[in-house]
Structures are given as C-alpha cells and as structure tokens.
Scaffold this active site. Structure first.
Site, mmCIF file in Angstrom:
data_model
loop_
_atom_site.group_PDB
_atom_site.id
_atom_site.type_symbol
_atom_site.label_atom_id
_atom_site.label_comp_id
_atom_site.label_asym_id
_atom_site.label_seq_id
_atom_site.Cartn_x
_atom_site.Cartn_y
_atom_site.Cartn_z
ATOM 1 N N ILE A 5 -4.871 -2.348 -8.370
ATOM 2 C CA ILE A 5 -4.974 -3.802 -8.158
ATOM 3 C C ILE A 5 -5.503 -4.102 -6.761
ATOM 4 O O ILE A 5 -6.214 -5.092 -6.553
ATOM 5 C CB ILE A 5 -3.612 -4.507 -8.426
ATOM 6 C CG1 ILE A 5 -3.716 -6.034 -8.268
ATOM 7 C CG2 ILE A 5 -2.517 -3.996 -7.498
ATOM 8 C CD1 ILE A 5 -4.505 -6.732 -9.341
ATOM 9 N N ASP A 6 -5.227 -3.206 -5.788
ATOM 10 C CA ASP A 6 -5.759 -3.437 -4.434
ATOM 11 C C ASP A 6 -7.289 -3.343 -4.443
ATOM 12 O O ASP A 6 -7.976 -4.132 -3.795
ATOM 13 C CB ASP A 6 -5.140 -2.470 -3.408
ATOM 14 C CG ASP A 6 -5.331 -0.996 -3.753
ATOM 15 O OD1 ASP A 6 -5.641 -0.652 -4.913
ATOM 16 O OD2 ASP A 6 -5.151 -0.164 -2.833
ATOM 17 N N ASP A 52 -12.644 0.721 1.506
ATOM 18 C CA ASP A 52 -11.273 0.466 1.961
ATOM 19 C C ASP A 52 -10.723 1.745 2.576
ATOM 20 O O ASP A 52 -10.405 2.705 1.865
ATOM 21 C CB ASP A 52 -10.411 0.007 0.775
ATOM 22 C CG ASP A 52 -9.003 -0.420 1.219
ATOM 23 O OD1 ASP A 52 -8.604 -0.107 2.360
ATOM 24 O OD2 ASP A 52 -8.304 -1.057 0.403
ATOM 25 N N THR A 112 -9.030 24.036 18.849
ATOM 26 C CA THR A 112 -8.542 23.686 17.508
ATOM 27 C C THR A 112 -8.398 22.178 17.283
ATOM 28 O O THR A 112 -8.924 21.662 16.283
ATOM 29 C CB THR A 112 -7.216 24.421 17.221
ATOM 30 O OG1 THR A 112 -7.462 25.824 17.394
ATOM 31 C CG2 THR A 112 -6.715 24.163 15.825
ATOM 32 N N GLY A 162 0.819 -1.206 0.000
ATOM 33 C CA GLY A 162 0.000 0.000 0.000
ATOM 34 C C GLY A 162 0.850 1.252 0.000
ATOM 35 O O GLY A 162 2.088 1.170 0.004
ATOM 36 N N ASN A 163 0.204 2.395 0.026
ATOM 37 C CA ASN A 163 0.943 3.657 -0.004
ATOM 38 C C ASN A 163 1.543 4.044 1.347
ATOM 39 O O ASN A 163 2.379 4.945 1.407
ATOM 40 C CB ASN A 163 0.055 4.783 -0.526
ATOM 41 C CG ASN A 163 -0.046 4.742 -2.042
ATOM 42 O OD1 ASN A 163 0.891 5.107 -2.739
ATOM 43 N ND2 ASN A 163 -1.160 4.262 -2.560
ATOM 44 N N SER A 164 1.141 3.362 2.427
ATOM 45 C CA SER A 164 1.731 3.644 3.739
ATOM 46 C C SER A 164 2.619 2.526 4.244
ATOM 47 O O SER A 164 3.564 2.768 4.981
ATOM 48 C CB SER A 164 0.646 3.869 4.802
ATOM 49 O OG SER A 164 -0.153 4.975 4.472
ATOM 50 N N TYR A 213 -11.341 -0.880 -15.527
ATOM 51 C CA TYR A 213 -10.651 0.088 -16.385
ATOM 52 C C TYR A 213 -9.157 -0.044 -16.160
ATOM 53 O O TYR A 213 -8.714 -0.478 -15.085
ATOM 54 C CB TYR A 213 -11.172 1.511 -16.176
ATOM 55 C CG TYR A 213 -11.125 2.050 -14.764
ATOM 56 C CD1 TYR A 213 -12.203 1.891 -13.895
ATOM 57 C CD2 TYR A 213 -10.014 2.763 -14.304
ATOM 58 C CE1 TYR A 213 -12.169 2.408 -12.609
ATOM 59 C CE2 TYR A 213 -9.971 3.300 -13.022
ATOM 60 C CZ TYR A 213 -11.051 3.114 -12.176
ATOM 61 O OH TYR A 213 -11.011 3.633 -10.902
ATOM 62 N N THR A 217 -4.720 4.644 3.112
ATOM 63 C CA THR A 217 -4.113 5.955 2.875
ATOM 64 C C THR A 217 -5.098 6.813 2.094
ATOM 65 O O THR A 217 -5.392 7.957 2.447
ATOM 66 C CB THR A 217 -2.803 5.797 2.068
ATOM 67 O OG1 THR A 217 -2.015 4.791 2.680
ATOM 68 C CG2 THR A 217 -2.060 7.112 1.995
HETATM 69 N N1 ATP Z 1 1.488 1.932 11.511
HETATM 70 C C1 ATP Z 1 0.682 2.605 10.680
HETATM 71 N N2 ATP Z 1 1.172 3.173 9.559
HETATM 72 C C2 ATP Z 1 0.359 3.817 8.702
HETATM 73 N N3 ATP Z 1 -0.963 3.972 8.890
HETATM 74 C C3 ATP Z 1 -1.503 3.440 9.988
HETATM 75 C C4 ATP Z 1 -0.724 2.732 10.932
HETATM 76 N N4 ATP Z 1 -1.555 2.308 11.903
HETATM 77 C C5 ATP Z 1 -2.781 2.743 11.594
HETATM 78 N N5 ATP Z 1 -2.769 3.432 10.450
HETATM 79 C C6 ATP Z 1 -3.940 4.029 9.805
HETATM 80 O O1 ATP Z 1 -4.149 3.300 8.630
HETATM 81 C C7 ATP Z 1 -4.423 4.149 7.525
HETATM 82 C C8 ATP Z 1 -3.705 3.587 6.327
HETATM 83 O O2 ATP Z 1 -4.336 2.374 6.053
HETATM 84 P P1 ATP Z 1 -3.594 1.164 5.325
HETATM 85 O O3 ATP Z 1 -2.407 0.741 6.081
HETATM 86 O O4 ATP Z 1 -4.656 0.160 5.052
HETATM 87 O O5 ATP Z 1 -3.143 1.933 3.991
HETATM 88 P P2 ATP Z 1 -2.299 1.416 2.760
HETATM 89 O O6 ATP Z 1 -2.778 0.053 2.400
HETATM 90 O O7 ATP Z 1 -0.851 1.535 3.028
HETATM 91 O O8 ATP Z 1 -2.727 2.480 1.710
HETATM 92 P P3 ATP Z 1 -3.525 2.350 0.316
HETATM 93 O O9 ATP Z 1 -4.148 0.969 0.301
HETATM 94 O O10 ATP Z 1 -4.560 3.420 0.355
HETATM 95 O O11 ATP Z 1 -2.480 2.530 -0.691
HETATM 96 C C9 ATP Z 1 -3.962 5.563 7.911
HETATM 97 O O12 ATP Z 1 -4.961 6.498 7.571
HETATM 98 C C10 ATP Z 1 -3.733 5.491 9.421
HETATM 99 O O13 ATP Z 1 -4.663 6.289 10.136
HETATM 100 C C1 PAU Z 2 -6.678 4.569 -4.815
HETATM 101 C C2 PAU Z 2 -5.479 3.790 -4.323
HETATM 102 C C3 PAU Z 2 -4.339 4.718 -3.955
HETATM 103 C C4 PAU Z 2 -5.939 3.058 -3.044
HETATM 104 O O1 PAU Z 2 -4.905 2.277 -2.529
HETATM 105 C C5 PAU Z 2 -5.037 2.714 -5.358
HETATM 106 O O2 PAU Z 2 -6.070 1.815 -5.587
HETATM 107 C C6 PAU Z 2 -4.632 3.346 -6.667
HETATM 108 O O3 PAU Z 2 -3.558 3.849 -6.793
HETATM 109 N N1 PAU Z 2 -5.582 3.285 -7.669
HETATM 110 C C7 PAU Z 2 -5.388 3.806 -8.987
HETATM 111 C C8 PAU Z 2 -6.539 4.644 -9.433
HETATM 112 C C9 PAU Z 2 -7.899 3.958 -9.458
HETATM 113 O O4 PAU Z 2 -8.123 2.946 -8.786
HETATM 114 O O5 PAU Z 2 -8.786 4.470 -10.198
#
Ligand code: ATP
Ligand code: PAU
Ligand code: K
EC number: 2.7.1.33
Length: 259
Positions: free
Chosen positions: A102-103, A123, A182, A10-12, A97, A126
């Site tokens: 792919i996720d 989902d 805030t 994923g992106n995180s 499309y 990120t």
């Molecule tokens: N250790 C961590 N690192 C990053 N994000 C975390 C963590 N723990 C909880 N989170 C939460 O999870 C969310 C990111 O979710 P997830 O890890 O599923 O994303 P990702 O799969 O990496 O991203 P994406 O699928 O969108 O590319 C963040 O918004 C954050 O609030």
């Molecule tokens: C939207 C995210 C970032 C979610 O992880 C990923 O599925 C992605 O990069 N998608 C490409 C654009 C789309 O799904 O239309």
C-alpha cells in the site's frame, strides 16, 4: 480548523502527516508506539506532544488514516477508535497486483497528484523500491531491493569480519571507489551500487518515457540525492525529492471523506 492525521507504517518506523481538511500542514517520523501510548493518545491527544498541538484544537480521538505494510503494527493500531485503514481498493490506479505494498501504491498516487503521470517513484526506505505509472495512471510495475541500512546490516550480521559502518561520515563527499580499508570498502560497495541501480532504472525509465517525471522519497532520499548530485548532476536535477510524497494523494483517494 479541524485536524486529522495520516500515519504510514513502514518496516523501520512510523511516518506522520497532519492535515487540515485537504491541506497537508506538516510531516514527521517517529519510532513505533506501544499499545499503551496509542490508548493514551486516543483519550488525550495533547499528551502525545505532537508539534502541531498548539496551532489547532485537538478533539479526542483525532481522526487517523493508516497505511501499513507491517501486519503486526496494523493489528496494534486497529485498537485506535477513529482509524481508517487504507487499502489498494482506495487508490485510483489501474492494474495493481494483489500483494502490491500500500505504501508503493500511495506514493505513486501521491507522485501523480503532485507531478502528474507518467511518473517513476524511487522510495529509499528499509527496502528500496522503484514503482512506475503510465499517463493513464496504470501501474507499470517496478522492482524491490534491500535499502541502504539493510545492506549494511546484512553484511555485519552474516559475516564474521565485517563491521557495521556509518554509511557516509561526510554527506558532501563520496567515498573513494577503490577503497583500501574495510569500512570504506563497504561504503563504496553499497553506495556506488545503489547509485548505479538508481541511474540504471532512471535511464531505462527515461528511454521509455522521455518526458516522464521522477520522484524520490524515503529515509535515505536526502543522502542518495546528495550523492547522485555529485555523480550525475543532470539526472539529480531531474529528480524531485519529496519526503512527504506518500501523503500527497491521500485527500484525493477514492470515496475519501476525511474519515
Ligand atoms: N531513525 C531512523 N530509523 C530508521 N531508519 C532511519 C532513521 N534515520 C534514517 N534512516 C534511514 O532511513 C532508511 C529507512 O527509510 P524509511 O524510514 O523511509 O523506511 P520505512 O518506511 O520504515 O521502510 P519501508 O517503507 O521500506 O517499509 C534506512 O535505510 C536508514 O538508513
Ligand atoms: C516493498 C515494501 C517492503 C516497501 O516498503 C512494501 O511495499 C511491501 O511490503 N510490498 C509488498 C510486495 C510488493 O510491493 O510487491
Ligand atoms: K518478510
């Protein structure tokens, strides 16, 4: 018992699942790995300290199915000797499309495999995505918005006065909507608008598909499901939360042969 792994990049961070044949044993998250750690894992999987290591015999290299939405990370993992990169062509959904993540495709397919179609997947990663399929496993489409942490970060980074806040100090308590400080105003703004988005898409989905299923996954799914159950318990009860959703359909992919 022969073990293989699935890795969703994923992106995180990274999301992992250990499988024995088509049985999902266990899933977990980790930070990104360095090239050195990947090479080490290929040569000596036990060295990675995976929590499944004691139950099963690990042959080096452990077969690995990879789904990535981060091209730089895909490049890094391409060095791993026993990998198979999953693509949209592997996922048996109609009308995808070309730039669909792919996720999103895999998570939707996972939801179809575990809940059946029609199904809406939310989902909360990120990016927060909505992705739906009709009863014929055809992609209906969806929507993409910034996820919870990204919204917090955007406010803190692009304003002078706004701090980076913890989103919910107490998971069991929604913040007051009409905040008078805030950090609470930021929590209120992000949380109540995310909940509103979620309810709006879910309600639209249920108008279209009254018997349709709804699945929720991603890093913020526990927090959002908990918050939703305080605001709209009836809807929350209809939503199936599953942190491993992206992995549920991998053994049933097209041309799948355990790598
Ligand atoms: N250790 C961590 N690192 C990053 N994000 C975390 C963590 N723990 C909880 N989170 C939460 O999870 C969310 C990111 O979710 P997830 O890890 O599923 O994303 P990702 O799969 O990496 O991203 P994406 O699928 O969108 O590319 C963040 O918004 C954050 O609030
Ligand atoms: C939207 C995210 C970032 C979610 O992880 C990923 O599925 C992605 O990069 N998608 C490409 C654009 C789309 O799904 O239309
Ligand atoms: K980008």
């Amino acid at each position: 018992m022969s073990l293989w792994l699935a890795l969703a990049i994923g992106n995180s961070r990274l999301h992992w699942a250990a499988f024995s044949d088509s049985r999902l044993l266990h899933n977990w998250d980790s930070d990104y790995w360095t090239a050195a750690a990947i090479a080490q894992f290929a040569a000596d999987p036990a060295s990675a300290g995976l929590s499944i290591a004691s139950e099963v015999s690990l042959q080096a290299p452990v077969p690995l199915a990879i789904a990535s939405v981060v091209p730089a990370q895909t490049d890094l993992w391409q060095q791993y000797p026993a990998q198979q990169i999953l693509t949209l062509a592997d996922v048996p959904l109609a009308k995808m499309y070309p730039t669909l993540g792919i996720d999103r495709a895999l998570t939707l397919w996972g939801a179809i495999c575990s809940l059946g179609a029609p199904v809406l997947v939310i989902d909360a990663g990120t990016a927060l995505t909505f992705t739906a399929a009709d009863r014929a496993n055809t992609l209906l489409g969806g929507a993409i918005l910034p996820g919870l942490r990204l919204q917090q970060q955007a406010l803190a980074q692009d304003t002078a006065a706004l701090p980076l806040v913890a989103l919910q100090p107490d998971l069991n308590l929604l913040p007051p909507r009409w905040a008078t400080d805030t950090p609470t105003a930021i929590r209120s703004g992000i949380l109540y608008t995310l909940l509103a988005s979620l309810q709006d898409f879910a309600c639209d989905w249920l108008l279209q598909e009254p018997e349709g299923a709804i699945a929720l996954t991603g890093g913020d799914s526990a927090l959002l499901h908990q918050a939703l159950s305080q605001q709209n318990p009836a809807l929350a009860a209809r939503i199936h939360r599953d942190p491993a959703l992206i992995f549920r359909g991998i053994p049933a992919l097209r041309n799948w042969s355990l790598i």
